[in-house]
Design a protein around this motif. Structure first.
Motif, PDB file in Angstrom:
ATOM      1  N   LYS A 127       0.836  -1.211   0.000  1.00  0.00           N
ATOM      2  CA  LYS A 127       0.000   0.000   0.000  1.00  0.00           C
ATOM      3  C   LYS A 127       0.862   1.249   0.000  1.00  0.00           C
ATOM      4  O   LYS A 127       0.497   2.276   0.573  1.00  0.00           O
ATOM      5  CB  LYS A 127      -0.923  -0.011   1.227  1.00  0.00           C
ATOM      6  N   LEU A 128       1.994   1.161  -0.683  1.00  0.00           N
ATOM      7  CA  LEU A 128       2.916   2.297  -0.735  1.00  0.00           C
ATOM      8  C   LEU A 128       2.311   3.435  -1.550  1.00  0.00           C
ATOM      9  O   LEU A 128       1.690   3.210  -2.599  1.00  0.00           O
ATOM     10  CB  LEU A 128       4.242   1.875  -1.366  1.00  0.00           C
ATOM     11  N   THR A 129       2.518   4.655  -1.082  1.00  0.00           N
ATOM     12  CA  THR A 129       2.090   5.833  -1.839  1.00  0.00           C
ATOM     13  C   THR A 129       3.287   6.628  -2.336  1.00  0.00           C
ATOM     14  O   THR A 129       3.122   7.538  -3.154  1.00  0.00           O
ATOM     15  CB  THR A 129       1.199   6.749  -0.972  1.00  0.00           C
ATOM     16  N   TYR A 130       4.474   6.298  -1.875  1.00  0.00           N
ATOM     17  CA  TYR A 130       5.687   6.983  -2.317  1.00  0.00           C
ATOM     18  C   TYR A 130       6.905   6.144  -1.967  1.00  0.00           C
ATOM     19  O   TYR A 130       6.815   5.169  -1.207  1.00  0.00           O
ATOM     20  CB  TYR A 130       5.805   8.364  -1.655  1.00  0.00           C
ATOM     21  N   LEU A 131       8.037   6.517  -2.535  1.00  0.00           N
ATOM     22  CA  LEU A 131       9.323   5.903  -2.208  1.00  0.00           C
ATOM     23  C   LEU A 131      10.168   6.933  -1.472  1.00  0.00           C
ATOM     24  O   LEU A 131       9.981   8.138  -1.647  1.00  0.00           O
ATOM     25  CB  LEU A 131      10.045   5.462  -3.488  1.00  0.00           C
ATOM     26  N   PRO A 132      11.100   6.488  -0.623  1.00  0.00           N
ATOM     27  CA  PRO A 132      11.966   7.453   0.073  1.00  0.00           C
ATOM     28  C   PRO A 132      12.621   8.417  -0.901  1.00  0.00           C
ATOM     29  O   PRO A 132      13.066   8.022  -1.984  1.00  0.00           O
ATOM     30  CB  PRO A 132      12.995   6.550   0.767  1.00  0.00           C
ATOM     31  N   THR A 133      12.671   9.672  -0.519  1.00  0.00           N
ATOM     32  CA  THR A 133      13.150  10.732  -1.411  1.00  0.00           C
ATOM     33  C   THR A 133      14.537  10.465  -1.960  1.00  0.00           C
ATOM     34  O   THR A 133      14.810  10.679  -3.151  1.00  0.00           O
ATOM     35  CB  THR A 133      13.137  12.077  -0.658  1.00  0.00           C
ATOM     36  N   ASN A 134      15.447   9.974  -1.135  1.00  0.00           N
ATOM     37  CA  ASN A 134      16.853   9.802  -1.546  1.00  0.00           C
ATOM     38  C   ASN A 134      17.192   8.387  -1.962  1.00  0.00           C
ATOM     39  O   ASN A 134      18.365   8.037  -2.051  1.00  0.00           O
ATOM     40  CB  ASN A 134      17.767  10.231  -0.400  1.00  0.00           C
ATOM     41  N   ILE A 135      16.194   7.564  -2.240  1.00  0.00           N
ATOM     42  CA  ILE A 135      16.450   6.163  -2.514  1.00  0.00           C
ATOM     43  C   ILE A 135      17.413   5.957  -3.687  1.00  0.00           C
ATOM     44  O   ILE A 135      18.264   5.082  -3.660  1.00  0.00           O
ATOM     45  CB  ILE A 135      15.117   5.411  -2.765  1.00  0.00           C
ATOM     46  N   GLY A 136      17.297   6.787  -4.706  1.00  0.00           N
ATOM     47  CA  GLY A 136      18.155   6.622  -5.876  1.00  0.00           C
ATOM     48  C   GLY A 136      19.576   7.107  -5.653  1.00  0.00           C
ATOM     49  O   GLY A 136      20.529   6.561  -6.213  1.00  0.00           O
ATOM     50  N   PHE A 137      19.733   8.145  -4.833  1.00  0.00           N
ATOM     51  CA  PHE A 137      21.070   8.679  -4.555  1.00  0.00           C
ATOM     52  C   PHE A 137      21.918   7.675  -3.775  1.00  0.00           C
ATOM     53  O   PHE A 137      23.147   7.634  -3.939  1.00  0.00           O
ATOM     54  CB  PHE A 137      20.977   9.978  -3.751  1.00  0.00           C
ATOM     55  N   GLU A 138      21.267   6.866  -2.928  1.00  0.00           N
ATOM     56  CA  GLU A 138      22.003   5.961  -2.046  1.00  0.00           C
ATOM     57  C   GLU A 138      22.081   4.535  -2.591  1.00  0.00           C
ATOM     58  O   GLU A 138      23.126   3.888  -2.504  1.00  0.00           O
ATOM     59  CB  GLU A 138      21.338   5.943  -0.655  1.00  0.00           C
ATOM     60  N   LEU A 139      20.990   4.020  -3.128  1.00  0.00           N
ATOM     61  CA  LEU A 139      20.956   2.624  -3.578  1.00  0.00           C
ATOM     62  C   LEU A 139      21.323   2.536  -5.057  1.00  0.00           C
ATOM     63  O   LEU A 139      20.508   2.203  -5.908  1.00  0.00           O
ATOM     64  CB  LEU A 139      19.567   2.031  -3.315  1.00  0.00           C
ATOM     65  N   VAL A 140      22.564   2.816  -5.324  1.00  0.00           N
ATOM     66  CA  VAL A 140      23.024   2.921  -6.717  1.00  0.00           C
ATOM     67  C   VAL A 140      23.356   1.559  -7.329  1.00  0.00           C
ATOM     68  O   VAL A 140      23.651   1.476  -8.530  1.00  0.00           O
ATOM     69  CB  VAL A 140      24.256   3.842  -6.809  1.00  0.00           C
ATOM     70  N   HIS A 141      23.296   0.485  -6.535  1.00  0.00           N
ATOM     71  CA  HIS A 141      23.639  -0.836  -7.063  1.00  0.00           C
ATOM     72  C   HIS A 141      22.413  -1.677  -7.399  1.00  0.00           C
ATOM     73  O   HIS A 141      22.554  -2.815  -7.840  1.00  0.00           O
ATOM     74  CB  HIS A 141      24.506  -1.590  -6.051  1.00  0.00           C
ATOM     75  N   ILE A 142      21.221  -1.118  -7.204  1.00  0.00           N
ATOM     76  CA  ILE A 142      20.002  -1.876  -7.510  1.00  0.00           C
ATOM     77  C   ILE A 142      19.926  -2.155  -9.013  1.00  0.00           C
ATOM     78  O   ILE A 142      20.060  -1.253  -9.835  1.00  0.00           O
ATOM     79  CB  ILE A 142      18.751  -1.105  -7.053  1.00  0.00           C
ATOM     80  N   LYS A 143      19.702  -3.442  -9.328  1.00  0.00           N
ATOM     81  CA  LYS A 143      19.562  -3.847 -10.727  1.00  0.00           C
ATOM     82  C   LYS A 143      18.102  -4.110 -11.091  1.00  0.00           C
ATOM     83  O   LYS A 143      17.698  -3.937 -12.239  1.00  0.00           O
ATOM     84  CB  LYS A 143      20.375  -5.117 -10.976  1.00  0.00           C
TER      85      LYS A 143
END
Length: 516
Positions: free
Chosen positions: A315-331
């Motif tokens: 039931k997510l309505t958003y993702l953490p604001t900085n998720i992309g800046f920190e989790l740079v290894h997600i494939k």
């Protein structure tokens, strides 16, 4: 209970321009069927119209009442027709009705950007040694009010979940022929018991106590409601599968699994994840799909080794604001079947991302930064329905994109540079009101679509060049006309000057000049 809320007249929720009906004050029948049914049976309390609403209200031609969601539950649960059961259920949800009334009075929940900004401002103000300024104290109270409102809505969501379970137990009691008893405790019809540890769990703990390092544990489908704390301290664990159980919470002790690389908690009853998950520095795979999670903790961005994240069917309505800046290894990122309305700009910094599934959300578009994902190969965006109306031009920068699903949206026109997706081999545009490219072109396949869009872009570029050339020629012609006009004026000026000079000397002047 009274909530001290300080309202700043200058504060305006970003969603305030939306119809208030969009905010779900009442429990959703899809998520809370029994609770929604019982709440629908409660007597309504008339509310005083606001000034604006009173002016808009026409007593002679009142607007038709908003249609209520129809859900017939009594066919599947016939005992709901019993007056004594409904009466007991009404008493069980009294607190829900009261809280709903309070929230309707105070207002809708602020979105996560507003809450994040308020937390930042509070931390900034608290960092000062003193807050003697009245203006500063006023701002502090305002931001605290935003946080308090968000927390009230969060608590209301948890109350709905607990109430639904309480009503389920009341119904089970009625089915069993036991008089329904309203009880605030966790159980009403069965003896409260501690979750029995299976022999398998006991064996794992004994094995760990013997000094043997356990690296993998698979307890999927065991109907477990909880685990002993000692289990969460098996520091040698690398892989843990707890999917398809009945877990309602994960203790903070999970952060002690310092060597854990894969964690599967799919298909449980989790509503949150503990902040201590940030301590799992070696975690590469996380699956929490098919739960009731409403928000990921911001601390998850510290799990910088993550490569595969599945948070779908929540039931997510958003993702953490900085998720992309920190989790740079997600494939691989799977966020489908949620209620996400926008992706954070930071997602463009997930430089390793190859697969992104965001179908069946409420996405209103994509951030321009999506074009930075040069390694992305699969992008699934279907079934965002009326919310998804256009794509950013930067999508054409996804040079390695092979598969794109845009079906069941409201896209009318593909970006002009869409044909630059040279590696795109699979494209689904079904169920869109497409105008560019025409549907007959789409029916011929992805390669024809790319050729069409490239030709259209070339025509646009050519038309633009011709327009600029015409404008340049017109400017040259204007310049020539101006030059000729200037030259003519100079010549005329000289002639006029000579003429006026000749008029300045009369015969009398010459006579006087000769006399003297």
């Amino acid at each position: 209970m009274t909530f001290p809320i300080f309202v700043d007249p200058s504060y305006q929720d970003p969603r305030s321009n939306e119809n208030e009906a969009d905010f779900e004050w009442d429990p959703n029948p899809a998520d809370f069927p029994i609770l929604a049914y019982v709440m629908d049976k409660l007597p309504t309390i008339s509310q005083t119209l606001s000034n604006a609403a009173a002016e808009a209200f026409d007593i002679e031609n009142p607007a038709p009442p908003a249609p209520k969601p129809h859900f017939e539950l009594t066919e599947r649960m016939p005992h709901l027709k019993k007056p004594e059961l409904i009466s007991a259920m009404r008493r069980a949800v009294t607190e829900i009705a009261q809280t709903r009334s309070v929230l309707q009075t105070i207002g809708p929940r602020p979105n996560h950007e507003v809450v994040d900004a308020a937390r930042y401002k509070i931390a900034e103000i608290e960092a000062h040694s003193s807050r003697n300024s009245e203006e500063l104290n006023k701002d502090y109270r305002k931001y605290k009010a935003v946080i308090a409102l968000d927390e009230m809505h969060e608590a209301y969501g948890k109350m709905l979940t607990a109430a639904e379970k309480r009503l389920e137990r009341l119904y089970e009691a009625a089915v069993a022929g036991v008089d329904p008893v309203v009880d605030d405790g966790p159980q009403t019809t069965e003896v409260k018991e501690e979750d029995a540890m299976t022999e398998e769990v006991v064996g794992i703990l004994k094995e760990a106590e013997s000094g043997k390092g356990i690296e993998m544990v698979d307890l999927a489908g065991r109907k477990l409601r909880s685990m002993p704390l000692a289990f969460w301290r098996l520091k040698s664990l690398i892989v843990l599968n707890m999917s398809c159980n009945r877990l309602e919470a994960i203790p903070g002790a999970v952060g002690e699994l310092e060597n854990l690389e894969e964690l599967n908690l799919a298909s449980n009853f989790l509503s949150t994840l503990p902040d201590s998950i940030c301590l799992l520095s070696k975690l590469r795979g996380l699956n929490v799909s098919k739960n009731n999670i409403t928000a990921l903790p911001d601390s998850i961005t510290n799990c910088r080794s993550l490569e595969d994240v599945d948070v779908s069917y929540n039931k997510l309505t958003y993702l953490p604001t900085n998720i992309g800046f920190e989790l740079v290894h997600i494939k691989r990122l799977s966020i489908q079947m949620n209620k996400i309305r926008s992706l954070p700009t930071s997602i463009g910094w997930m430089k390793s991302l190859r697969y992104l599934d965001a179908h069946f959300n409420e996405l209103q578009g994509l951030p321009a930064s999506i074009g930075r994902l040069s390694g992305l190969e699969v992008l699934i965006l279907n079934s965002n329905f009326s919310d998804m109306k256009e794509l950013p031009e930067t999508i054409s920068q996804l040079i390695n994109l092979k598969e794109l699903d845009l079906s069941n949206n409201q896209i009318r026109c593909l970006p002009a540079t869409f044909g630059h997706l040279l590696n795109l081999s699979k494209l689904n545009l079904d169920q869109n009101p497409l105008e560019i490219p025409p549907k007959q072109v789409v029916s011929l396949g992805v390669d024809v679509v790319k050729v069409y869009m490239n030709q259209r872009l070339a025509d646009m570029v050519r038309a633009d060049e011709e327009r600029r050339m015409r404008e340049a020629e017109e400017q040259v012609q204007e310049a020539n006309i101006l030059t000729r006009s200037t030259s003519w004026l100079k010549n005329m000026s000289g002639s006029v000057t000579d003429y006026l000079g000749s008029l300045g000397k009369s015969d009398a002047d010459r006579y006087i000049h000769n006399e003297y």
